[in-house]
Design an enzyme around this catalytic site. Sequence first.
Site, PDB file in Angstrom:
ATOM      1  N   LYS A 192       0.618  -1.252   0.015  1.00 39.65           N
ATOM      2  CA  LYS A 192       0.053  -0.180  -0.569  1.00 39.65           C
ATOM      3  C   LYS A 192       0.933   1.580   0.115  1.00 39.65           C
ATOM      4  O   LYS A 192       0.928   1.617   0.568  1.00 39.65           O
ATOM      5  CB  LYS A 192      -1.116  -0.066   1.532  1.00 39.65           C
ATOM      6  CG  LYS A 192      -2.101   0.373   0.795  1.00 39.65           C
ATOM      7  CD  LYS A 192      -2.794   1.764   1.575  1.00 39.65           C
ATOM      8  CE  LYS A 192      -1.799   3.078   2.228  1.00 39.65           C
ATOM      9  NZ  LYS A 192      -2.203   4.422   1.191  1.00 39.65           N
ATOM     10  N   GLU A 267       9.151   1.227  11.337  1.00 38.00           N
ATOM     11  CA  GLU A 267       9.948   2.277  10.897  1.00 38.00           C
ATOM     12  C   GLU A 267       9.376   3.747  11.026  1.00 38.00           C
ATOM     13  O   GLU A 267       8.230   4.165  10.101  1.00 38.00           O
ATOM     14  CB  GLU A 267      10.450   1.874   9.709  1.00 38.00           C
ATOM     15  CG  GLU A 267      11.630   0.767   9.337  1.00 38.00           C
ATOM     16  CD  GLU A 267      12.433   0.590  10.113  1.00 38.00           C
ATOM     17  OE1 GLU A 267      12.660   1.424  10.930  1.00 38.00           O
ATOM     18  OE2 GLU A 267      13.067  -0.766   9.801  1.00 38.00           O
ATOM     19  N   CYS A 301      13.435  10.061   6.916  1.00 34.84           N
ATOM     20  CA  CYS A 301      13.194   9.791   8.974  1.00 34.84           C
ATOM     21  C   CYS A 301      14.455  10.424   9.422  1.00 34.84           C
ATOM     22  O   CYS A 301      14.435  10.000  10.659  1.00 34.84           O
ATOM     23  CB  CYS A 301      12.609   8.234   7.999  1.00 34.84           C
ATOM     24  SG  CYS A 301      13.809   7.076   7.080  1.00 34.84           S
ATOM     25  N   GLU A 399       8.844  15.831  15.985  1.00 35.60           N
ATOM     26  CA  GLU A 399       9.250  15.890  14.566  1.00 35.60           C
ATOM     27  C   GLU A 399       8.658  17.026  14.390  1.00 35.60           C
ATOM     28  O   GLU A 399       8.012  17.294  13.467  1.00 35.60           O
ATOM     29  CB  GLU A 399       9.158  14.583  14.360  1.00 35.60           C
ATOM     30  CG  GLU A 399       9.324  14.280  12.827  1.00 35.60           C
ATOM     31  CD  GLU A 399       9.401  12.566  12.245  1.00 35.60           C
ATOM     32  OE1 GLU A 399       8.446  12.522  13.047  1.00 35.60           O
ATOM     33  OE2 GLU A 399      10.479  12.554  11.531  1.00 35.60           O
TER      34      GLU A 399
HETATM   35  P1  TAP Z   1       1.683   8.475   8.234  1.00 34.27           P
HETATM   36  O1  TAP Z   1       0.643   9.381   7.707  1.00 34.27           O
HETATM   37  O2  TAP Z   1       1.749   7.324   9.488  1.00 34.27           O
HETATM   38  O3  TAP Z   1       1.397   7.380   6.509  1.00 34.27           O
HETATM   39  C1  TAP Z   1       2.124   6.478   6.270  1.00 34.27           C
HETATM   40  C2  TAP Z   1       1.513   5.529   5.412  1.00 34.27           C
HETATM   41  O4  TAP Z   1       0.664   4.631   6.009  1.00 34.27           O
HETATM   42  C3  TAP Z   1       1.063   6.018   4.941  1.00 34.27           C
HETATM   43  O5  TAP Z   1       0.659   5.045   2.955  1.00 34.27           O
HETATM   44  C4  TAP Z   1      -0.285   6.090   4.490  1.00 34.27           C
HETATM   45  O6  TAP Z   1      -1.057   6.534   3.458  1.00 34.27           O
HETATM   46  C5  TAP Z   1      -0.901   5.071   5.567  1.00 34.27           C
HETATM   47  N1  TAP Z   1      -1.394   4.818   6.620  1.00 34.27           N
HETATM   48  C6  TAP Z   1      -2.066   6.039   7.627  1.00 34.27           C
HETATM   49  N2  TAP Z   1      -3.480   5.791   8.391  1.00 34.27           N
HETATM   50  C7  TAP Z   1      -2.861   4.157   8.330  1.00 34.27           C
HETATM   51  C8  TAP Z   1      -3.678   3.710   9.034  1.00 34.27           C
HETATM   52  N3  TAP Z   1      -4.637   3.542  10.246  1.00 34.27           N
HETATM   53  N4  TAP Z   1      -3.589   2.498   9.872  1.00 34.27           N
HETATM   54  C9  TAP Z   1      -2.364   1.755   8.094  1.00 34.27           C
HETATM   55  N5  TAP Z   1      -1.957   2.357   7.753  1.00 34.27           N
HETATM   56  C10 TAP Z   1      -2.755   3.743   7.374  1.00 34.27           C
HETATM   57  O7  TAP Z   1       3.549   8.737   7.577  1.00 34.27           O
HETATM   58  P2  TAP Z   1       3.725   9.610   6.491  1.00 34.27           P
HETATM   59  O8  TAP Z   1       3.309  11.367   6.769  1.00 34.27           O
HETATM   60  O9  TAP Z   1       3.520   9.015   4.874  1.00 34.27           O
HETATM   61  O10 TAP Z   1       5.269   9.925   6.444  1.00 34.27           O
HETATM   62  C11 TAP Z   1       5.961  10.725   6.870  1.00 34.27           C
HETATM   63  C12 TAP Z   1       6.728  10.547   8.065  1.00 34.27           C
HETATM   64  O11 TAP Z   1       6.889   8.449   8.073  1.00 34.27           O
HETATM   65  C13 TAP Z   1       7.217  10.909   9.348  1.00 34.27           C
HETATM   66  O12 TAP Z   1       6.958  11.067  10.475  1.00 34.27           O
HETATM   67  C14 TAP Z   1       8.607   9.842   9.085  1.00 34.27           C
HETATM   68  O13 TAP Z   1       9.361  10.227  10.206  1.00 34.27           O
HETATM   69  C15 TAP Z   1       7.967   8.750   9.286  1.00 34.27           C
HETATM   70  N6  TAP Z   1       8.987   7.627   8.145  1.00 34.27           N
HETATM   71  C16 TAP Z   1       9.742   7.479   8.903  1.00 34.27           C
HETATM   72  C17 TAP Z   1      11.396   6.801   8.090  1.00 34.27           C
HETATM   73  C18 TAP Z   1      11.699   5.639   9.202  1.00 34.27           C
HETATM   74  S1  TAP Z   1      12.682   4.447   8.529  1.00 34.27           S
HETATM   75  N7  TAP Z   1      11.689   5.076  10.437  1.00 34.27           N
HETATM   76  C19 TAP Z   1      10.595   6.261   6.643  1.00 34.27           C
HETATM   77  C20 TAP Z   1       9.996   7.491   6.408  1.00 34.27           C
HETATM   78  C21 TAP Z   1       8.857   8.420   7.220  1.00 34.27           C
HETATM   79  P3  TAP Z   1      -2.398   7.492   3.295  1.00 34.27           P
HETATM   80  O14 TAP Z   1      -0.686   8.331   2.154  1.00 34.27           O
HETATM   81  O15 TAP Z   1      -3.200   6.600   2.634  1.00 34.27           O
HETATM   82  O16 TAP Z   1      -2.798   8.605   4.487  1.00 34.27           O
END
Ligand code: TAP
Length: 495
Positions: A192, A267, A301, A399
């Site tokens: 996904k 992660e 991240c 963050e």
């Molecule tokens: P999220 O909002 O957490 O979304 C990540 C993924 O999860 C997206 O595909 C999102 O889909 C999906 N998602 C959202 N709500 C969900 C739920 N209730 N159940 C299952 N899946 C769900 O994060 P983001 O805004 O995309 O990314 C930014 C964050 O990710 C930052 O905090 C960053 O630090 C973290 N990050 C961490 C890492 C590592 S390796 N530690 C790497 C990259 C990013 P939608 O797009 O449809 O909302």
Amino acid sequence: MTYSMSPSVKQRLSQPQRLLIDGHWLLASDGNVSDVYNPSSGEVIASAASATAADTELAVAAARRSFDERTWTGLTPAQRGKILWRIGDLLEQHGDEIAELEMLDAGKAFNGARHGEIPFAADCFRYYAGWCTKIEGSTKDLSTVPNQDFHIYTRREPIGVAALIVPWNGPLVQAAWKIAPALAAGCSCVVKPATQTPLSAVRLGELMIEAGVPAGVINILLGRGSSIGQLLAEHSKVDKVSFTGSTEVGKRIIDAAKGNLKKVSLELGGKSPVIIFEDANLKEAIAGAAQAIFSHAGQVCVAGSRLYVHENVYEQVVQGIADLAKNMTVGPATESGFDMGPLISKGHLNGVFQMVKAGQEEGARVAAGGRMIEGQGGYFMEPTVLADTNHAMSVVNEEIFGPVLVAMRFNDIEEVIAMANDSQYGLAASIWTQDISKAHKTAAAIKAGILWINCHAVPDMAVPFGGYKQSGWGRENGYEALLQYTELKSVIVKL
Ligand code: TAP
């Protein structure tokens, strides 16, 4: 140079991006689509099918069937390894097109994607191609039974159906980091991607089918995380969920996974410290610290977002980073020559800006940047350095996931270790010093999953990567990631 879309990408984006279910490319069962934006311009560039609950059921059923019927594990490990290697080759072969897609919806600079993300994702598939033939158990002796007449061994078996949930900040590489070890272990997958960045995942899906991954073994569901992502995390026929994203959603995944106690790896977020000692090569440390926070506009991240500098060199270092920030050019990823591209969305840009404002209200001094850049259509923020911050401030504790560095001073090694560890996160850190003992002592004391000394964010497929504390569970990359897609079975035979 002004960007003009290549004919193949134009053609691809003229149709809604489809779901891959059981080898078929489908629209959502209710016909719903969502818009895909170019963060460099704010324009809609494509639409993508938005999967329903019924589509999710079909994708999970296809993955389940392919796993239970041994569609993938019935191939020899060598055959599976060759297919994974071929995916790497195809990624390189179509690198220009995929880099363009990554530029368009994720705001990555073309050259950065073409020479960074594409080979890195290709290498990920090649790295795990090699592991397919090397997954093994071991033999044991019973520890308390005299005169043994037993044969005991362990087996590593694929965990089953893996749901792989990917964020928007590294759409291709983050997908590869999950898909490659899952396939190498023998799992069937439902991927996904983030709603904002579906383009490269769809292309990767096509290449995986072309490389020979059988129908049903790889499925791609586009659509909202809060609906279908949540369903995948809850689903009783999914055995494992691997998630990259925010800590907040990570906690929701844990709750959702409780029903069948599926295995979970996470992660999550970070607030990674960059520690510069007085004896560091300051020229390199200043450039490294700037790179650590401003690369991909801080939407990384492991971004080095908390800076700790020894008080004797604090002013010099902060000034040096601020000067670099002020000289950086910010503009569309679709045009070459800019040092920094856009943030992913208007909402995210506003959020980052509000955080900076809050920091100023709490007493931080703006040494560089601090403003949004308006008038270009896309979502741009100045590279920002907030000096004289402290641990009572939200900008230090939360963050931001944008190009915002918070700087603090320290006196001695004990103090900086305590400050660096004073965070809910523990993903990464970098240490800048020429004193080898100090470097290793500090590295041992910092609670983080990956430490860099005199560099920051050097990645490698062979090196495990993940978080302490609220930065996650488990590790990606390396043999350790492969193990997380397996179960361990012990067999005790009385001879
Ligand atoms: P999220 O909002 O957490 O979304 C990540 C993924 O999860 C997206 O595909 C999102 O889909 C999906 N998602 C959202 N709500 C969900 C739920 N209730 N159940 C299952 N899946 C769900 O994060 P983001 O805004 O995309 O990314 C930014 C964050 O990710 C930052 O905090 C960053 O630090 C973290 N990050 C961490 C890492 C590592 S390796 N530690 C790497 C990259 C990013 P939608 O797009 O449809 O909302």
